[in-house]
Design a protein around this motif. Structure first.
Motif, short mmCIF file in Angstrom:
data_model
loop_
_atom_site.label_atom_id
_atom_site.label_comp_id
_atom_site.label_asym_id
_atom_site.label_seq_id
_atom_site.Cartn_x
_atom_site.Cartn_y
_atom_site.Cartn_z
N ASN A 19 64.67 67.82 25.53
CA ASN A 19 65.04 69.13 24.99
C ASN A 19 64.66 70.26 25.95
N LYS A 20 65.19 70.19 27.16
CA LYS A 20 64.83 71.16 28.20
C LYS A 20 65.86 72.28 28.34
N ARG A 21 66.56 72.60 27.28
CA ARG A 21 67.64 73.58 27.39
C ARG A 21 67.13 74.92 27.94
N GLY A 22 65.94 75.35 27.49
CA GLY A 22 65.40 76.62 27.98
C GLY A 22 65.20 76.61 29.47
N LYS A 23 64.71 75.48 30.00
CA LYS A 23 64.50 75.37 31.44
C LYS A 23 65.83 75.35 32.18
N VAL A 24 66.82 74.68 31.62
CA VAL A 24 68.15 74.65 32.23
C VAL A 24 68.73 76.05 32.31
N TRP A 25 68.61 76.80 31.22
CA TRP A 25 69.12 78.17 31.21
C TRP A 25 68.41 79.03 32.25
N SER A 26 67.11 78.84 32.41
CA SER A 26 66.36 79.60 33.40
C SER A 26 66.87 79.33 34.81
N LYS A 27 67.16 78.07 35.10
CA LYS A 27 67.67 77.71 36.43
C LYS A 27 69.06 78.28 36.65
N ILE A 28 69.90 78.22 35.63
CA ILE A 28 71.25 78.77 35.76
C ILE A 28 71.19 80.28 35.95
N SER A 29 70.26 80.94 35.25
CA SER A 29 70.11 82.39 35.39
C SER A 29 69.82 82.77 36.82
#
Length: 250
Positions: A19-29
């Motif tokens: 459940n690393k969605r927050g980390k994925v969003w941070s990288k995409i940002s």
């Protein structure tokens, strides 16, 4: 290539579990910020921006997050100081590794990445030591029960994909970076479900490993991928299907 596409599949499954969605969003940002800073906030005028925007859609990133990242990149909001760096090195077994980094503190990130290599039996190398072994491409994995090869072949080739083939449980599509977003959009419009969509470094040659060496390499790649500043990790290893299946269950 087989090892790389299988690694992408393992990474995707474990990301869902963790459940690393927050980390994925941070990288995409970070990718959006850098693209907007270098080419502006309009994707129609900035082809580089279209790549992280396609990734943002695939990750179901909220529109507010996307707009905020674009404004940071264009200078409308503070927080747009992100640098792009490539780190190269070696994993156990002589496997070449490339990491795409986006960071606001080069010294801190370099120290942390070097430590990860050392802890997992690898070594950070000099710039250019393994880059010649990789090509930067778009990589898309599609479960083979979500479409048929003829349909996929026609659709992907129409939008400029380089290659479509079957590997294990997936169809693997590769393309040049400048048509990556077009290929992704065509698959979305055709309602073809994908399991992995990313721009990454794809090896042009590979090192064959056994399960034990493969496990060490995967552990290093997972540790690097888990770092907040690492956008993507690529390696030129290859493993038998049975070995990849075993590692996927670890």
């Amino acid at each position: 290539m087989a090892g790389h596409s299988h690694w992408a599949g393992i990474k995707h499954k474990k990301a869902l579990i963790d459940n690393k969605r927050g980390k994925v969003w941070s990288k995409i940002s970070k990718a959006i910020i850098l693209a907007a800073r270098t080419g502006g906030g309009d994707p129609d005028m900035n082809p580089r921006l279209r790549v992280p925007l396609a990734d943002a859609r695939a990750a179901r990133m909220p529109k507010d997050n996307i707009d905020r990242a674009i404004k940071k990149g264009t200078g409308e909001l503070a927080g747009g100081q992100v640098d792009e760096v490539i780190y190269e090195g070696y994993a156990p077994g002589g496997v070449a590794i490339m990491c795409e980094i986006m960071t606001d503190n080069r010294n801190r990130t370099a120290s942390e990445v070097r430590k990860l290599f050392e802890v997992h039996g690898g070594k950070l190398g000099a710039t250019g030591c393994v880059a010649y072994l990789f090509d930067r491409k778009g990589l898309i994995l599609i479960p083979n029960d979500k479409t048929d090869e003829d349909t996929l072949m026609e659709l992907a080739l129409e939008t400029g994909a380089d290659d479509i083939r079957s590997e294990g449980e997936n169809f693997v599509v590769t393309c040049e970076v400048d048509v990556y977003s077009d290929v992704c959009e065509s698959l979305e419009q055709a309602s073809i479900e994908t399991s992995v969509k990313q721009v990454t470094r794809i090896p042009n040659s590979s090192v064959d490993l056994d399960v034990n060496a493969g496990r060490k390499v995967i552990k290093l790649m997972e540790a690097l991928d888990d770092h907040d500043d690492v956008q993507s990790v690529a390696a030129n290893f290859n493993l038998p299907e049975e070995a990849m299946a075993e590692l996927a269950e670890d």
